[in-house]
Design an enzyme around this catalytic site. Sequence first.
Site, PDB file in Angstrom:
ATOM      1  N   ALA A   1     132.204 -71.778   1.125  1.00 19.68           N
ATOM      2  CA  ALA A   1     131.413 -72.897   0.579  1.00 19.68           C
ATOM      3  C   ALA A   1     129.933 -72.554   0.726  1.00 19.68           C
ATOM      4  CB  ALA A   1     131.737 -74.171   1.339  1.00 19.68           C
TER       5      ALA A   1
ATOM      6  N   GLY B   1     136.080 -70.917   2.324  1.00 23.42           N
ATOM      7  CA  GLY B   1     136.643 -71.377   1.056  1.00 23.42           C
ATOM      8  C   GLY B   1     137.078 -70.221   0.173  1.00 23.42           C
TER       9      GLY B   1
ATOM     10  N   GLU C   1     140.447 -69.456   1.408  1.00 23.55           N
ATOM     11  CA  GLU C   1     141.266 -70.631   1.059  1.00 23.55           C
ATOM     12  C   GLU C   1     141.638 -70.601  -0.416  1.00 23.55           C
ATOM     13  OE1 GLU C   1     138.425 -73.317   2.866  1.00 23.55           O
ATOM     14  OE2 GLU C   1     139.981 -74.027   4.207  1.00 23.55           O
TER      15      GLU C   1
HETATM   16  N1  T1G Z   1     126.377 -70.246   1.750  1.00 21.14           N
HETATM   17  C1  T1G Z   1     125.081 -70.123   1.385  1.00 21.14           C
HETATM   18  N2  T1G Z   1     124.366 -68.986   1.507  1.00 21.14           N
HETATM   19  C2  T1G Z   1     125.004 -67.928   2.031  1.00 21.14           C
HETATM   20  C3  T1G Z   1     126.346 -67.983   2.453  1.00 21.14           C
HETATM   21  C4  T1G Z   1     127.035 -69.209   2.284  1.00 21.14           C
HETATM   22  N3  T1G Z   1     128.308 -69.335   2.615  1.00 21.14           N
HETATM   23  N4  T1G Z   1     126.676 -66.753   2.950  1.00 21.14           N
HETATM   24  C5  T1G Z   1     125.590 -65.991   2.835  1.00 21.14           C
HETATM   25  N5  T1G Z   1     124.583 -66.673   2.298  1.00 21.14           N
HETATM   26  C6  T1G Z   1     123.251 -66.168   1.981  1.00 21.14           C
HETATM   27  C7  T1G Z   1     122.477 -65.791   3.230  1.00 21.14           C
HETATM   28  O1  T1G Z   1     121.817 -66.931   3.746  1.00 21.14           O
HETATM   29  C8  T1G Z   1     121.529 -64.765   2.684  1.00 21.14           C
HETATM   30  O2  T1G Z   1     120.530 -65.494   1.967  1.00 21.14           O
HETATM   31  C9  T1G Z   1     122.355 -64.039   1.642  1.00 21.14           C
HETATM   32  O3  T1G Z   1     123.415 -64.942   1.287  1.00 21.14           O
HETATM   33  C10 T1G Z   1     122.963 -62.738   2.169  1.00 21.14           C
HETATM   34  O4  T1G Z   1     123.687 -63.088   3.349  1.00 21.14           O
HETATM   35  C11 T1G Z   1     135.375 -75.228   2.405  1.00 21.14           C
HETATM   36  C12 T1G Z   1     133.720 -75.460   4.505  1.00 21.14           C
HETATM   37  C13 T1G Z   1     129.194 -63.137   3.641  1.00 21.14           C
HETATM   38  C14 T1G Z   1     129.424 -61.776   5.722  1.00 21.14           C
HETATM   39  O5  T1G Z   1     130.584 -68.863   6.920  1.00 21.14           O
HETATM   40  O6  T1G Z   1     129.032 -64.509   7.019  1.00 21.14           O
HETATM   41  O7  T1G Z   1     133.750 -72.172   3.333  1.00 21.14           O
HETATM   42  O8  T1G Z   1     118.534 -64.720   3.305  1.00 21.14           O
HETATM   43  O9  T1G Z   1     122.286 -61.625   4.830  1.00 21.14           O
HETATM   44  O10 T1G Z   1     124.872 -59.469   6.020  1.00 21.14           O
HETATM   45  O11 T1G Z   1     136.615 -74.492   4.238  1.00 21.14           O
HETATM   46  O12 T1G Z   1     126.567 -63.859   4.649  1.00 21.14           O
HETATM   47  O13 T1G Z   1     119.135 -63.602   1.139  1.00 21.14           O
HETATM   48  O14 T1G Z   1     118.247 -65.954   1.152  1.00 21.14           O
HETATM   49  O15 T1G Z   1     124.439 -62.701   5.680  1.00 21.14           O
HETATM   50  O16 T1G Z   1     125.966 -58.882   3.770  1.00 21.14           O
HETATM   51  C15 T1G Z   1     132.302 -70.202   5.279  1.00 21.14           C
HETATM   52  C16 T1G Z   1     128.805 -66.974   5.805  1.00 21.14           C
HETATM   53  C17 T1G Z   1     131.431 -71.291   4.742  1.00 21.14           C
HETATM   54  C18 T1G Z   1     130.280 -67.015   5.434  1.00 21.14           C
HETATM   55  C19 T1G Z   1     127.575 -61.364   4.125  1.00 21.14           C
HETATM   56  N6  T1G Z   1     131.718 -68.908   4.986  1.00 21.14           N
HETATM   57  N7  T1G Z   1     128.187 -65.754   5.342  1.00 21.14           N
HETATM   58  O17 T1G Z   1     126.754 -60.820   5.136  1.00 21.14           O
HETATM   59  O18 T1G Z   1     124.516 -60.842   3.950  1.00 21.14           O
HETATM   60  S1  T1G Z   1     132.081 -72.893   5.115  1.00 21.14           S
HETATM   61  C20 T1G Z   1     130.852 -68.347   5.862  1.00 21.14           C
HETATM   62  C21 T1G Z   1     128.335 -64.602   6.031  1.00 21.14           C
HETATM   63  C22 T1G Z   1     133.477 -72.994   4.154  1.00 21.14           C
HETATM   64  C23 T1G Z   1     135.493 -74.176   3.454  1.00 21.14           C
HETATM   65  C24 T1G Z   1     134.360 -74.157   4.418  1.00 21.14           C
HETATM   66  C25 T1G Z   1     127.588 -63.428   5.510  1.00 21.14           C
HETATM   67  C26 T1G Z   1     128.474 -62.428   4.748  1.00 21.14           C
HETATM   68  P1  T1G Z   1     119.023 -64.908   1.882  1.00 21.14           P
HETATM   69  P2  T1G Z   1     123.694 -62.068   4.566  1.00 21.14           P
HETATM   70  P3  T1G Z   1     125.522 -59.896   4.746  1.00 21.14           P
END
Ligand code: T1G
Length: 702
Positions: A65, A105, A108
């Site tokens: 998400a 997500g 999921e």
């Molecule tokens: N939402 C918004 N922005 C995100 C994002 C996300 N999920 N993931 C990454 N970004 C942005 C980050 O802020 C950065 O922005 C850029 O992307 C590159 O990220 C319904 C409720 C995927 C392993 O927790 O773990 O799903 O600084 O530097 O090192 O059940 O990003 O360039 O402006 O980290 O290659 C669950 C979180 C959400 C994954 C990649 N998902 N992201 O790592 O790049 S909750 C997460 C990460 C959810 C559902 C629930 C990592 C990555 P900017 P980065 P990276």
Amino acid sequence: MSESPVVRLEKDGDVGVIIVNYPPVNALGPGVSEGIIESLNKANADPSIKAMVLMGDGRSFIAGADIRGFGTGRKRLAIGERTYDVMDASPKPVVAAIHGYALGGGLENAMGCHYRIAVPSAKVGLPEVLIGILPGGGGTQRLPRLAGVKTALEMITSGRHVPAPEAAKLGILDEVLPEGANLREAAVAYARKIADVRPLPRVRDKTATAEPGVFDAIRKSIARKARNQKAPYNCIAAVEASCTLPFDEGIRREAELFAELETADEAKALRYAFFAEREVAKLPDLPSVVAPADFTDPAVIGAGTMGGGIAMSFADFGYDVKIMDATQEALDRGMERIRNNYATSVKRGSLAQDEMERRLARIHPVAGYEDIADCDVIVEAVFERMDVKKPIFAKLDEVMKPGAFLFSNTSALDMDELASVTKRPEYVAGTHFFSPANVMKLLEVVRPSKASPETLLTAMAMGRRIGKISAMAGNTDGFVANRSRAPFNSEMVILLEEGCLPEQVDKVMVDFGYPMGPFAVGDLAGLDIGAEGRKRRAAANPNYRKLPIADKLVEMGRYGQKTSAGWYRYEKGDRTPHPDPEVAAIIKSVAAEMGVPQKTFTDAEILQRLLFSSVNEACRILEEGKAYRASDVDVMWLHGFGFPRYRGGLMYWADGIGVKNVYAQIASWHQQYGERWAPSKLLRELAESGTPFREAKPAPFV
Ligand code: T1G
């Protein structure tokens, strides 16, 4: 074909390929889920399409998400109308084709599909707990059905990323493609292969059964790490529902448990920490056209505890690294310590024996400077004295090839002074690792005045490439992390002069969420180390506030664990700190000699005396332009000092108290205790304007 800016449907013959295109990581941002649903419906309505593939454009499948949308009251699709529901109802099979990440997500959605295939380098996971929530898209109901309850509990409460080969073994993936396979072609072929298989294998039709006691067992096993937090326990409750409720009721239970978390303080703080850790990589005043240099041939000078840990950090991330010390005996000792460190991890089960051998083989002890002359980056980690480091930097400058970077692991010494002994100051920077260097994630990159943008960017990138979180610090005594921590280290001892005991202070900080109390940490690190620094500062600054109690313990040879006595007493071979009546007596007698009036303390006062003193110093650091942003200080406290992550960080936590309240309390202690509590200029300005610490505009970086 359906054209939506973030999702499109293409046809490869009789297979519909649904492609998500929402850079940079294909988060489920605005319109993405709606676009997937629209494409699924179009493909199902198209008689020429027999099966579908769901995949991501760019670098990844779907990373979850859009975290930026949480807590904003954003519109969410209702249960029964989400992508997972449309897939469950789909009369045609959908194959998830995963590269990069399928997280939250994203996984999921993949589990809503009928099949899941991935390239070997892909990673899957449900990391929601790391941002204080739980998988809210059916993950707590589908993963137990797909991979078993125990695996689901471990993955969901840890939030870890699971590599594709392991995910296949766990039953999460149906197939991992051979190295180099073309994902789209393979996925279309796979879809064609299963197009007529019926009944469609829906994950929701499987059952989840739990071994007796599995839920109590995991609650016990996470208790220490999950202290003061709600999300981990809601995760467990949601998975429990997958075993006790029919699927659709389990989904509703998951939604209830999710709703309790999204707007809670814990989730807000963890979301803040997530974005702060990404913000810290941005150096806004460096020219965006400059890129970090690549490096392939690092070397570490100094095979002591820090040098060995730094060499391990390179080896852990696949680099061959040379390590050098003044004598063969020191080198042998260093290599022995590295081998023992790895062996401990193998014994603990956190590292496989063959992986230990591979990492050890990457660390090459070398005898002299001529062996490192061709290296492209050096990290110096010798004794913390300028008169030891300067000759080494001068020699390195002489033997190293042009363009090689010279970094120092110093924790406080003047980087300009060190750079001045070389003819290449533009290639010199500080890279301050935290002990143990192979474990702690913080890398403080210290910016000397003559360092080139490329050098600074390369030092920051070097940290990231070896698994660190790099944070930029100005060249000031103690840089940013230790300088902001210094008042905390003084205040904790001054509290003893006023009537506190070490165990009382440690309990407050452990209850607050630290893994260990600061006095126990001092005993672990060694009280003699701190004494060195105090001596240096007292010699340089006649007004330096001495700490007679701490000095007394060191004079008595009570260095901490290494002497079985420090602030606490230790039984032989046991690291458990025991309050020591002898220390209480020392405190009492020194306080009496100093004539300090004794008082009793509330827990809140102890906590604020320690943390407010550091908030005040952090404001000084920002107003001097020695850090880019308050959230960088938070990242340093999270990853350098173990500040509890679910409280966001030092400055984020202080914002929770309110900048005006922090200022008023510090101003009052200024009256009571004198200059060490003088409010910083920035703090006063923020209080006057009511600006949160997080929005403080620091001076330009110098
Ligand atoms: N939402 C918004 N922005 C995100 C994002 C996300 N999920 N993931 C990454 N970004 C942005 C980050 O802020 C950065 O922005 C850029 O992307 C590159 O990220 C319904 C409720 C995927 C392993 O927790 O773990 O799903 O600084 O530097 O090192 O059940 O990003 O360039 O402006 O980290 O290659 C669950 C979180 C959400 C994954 C990649 N998902 N992201 O790592 O790049 S909750 C997460 C990460 C959810 C559902 C629930 C990592 C990555 P900017 P980065 P990276």
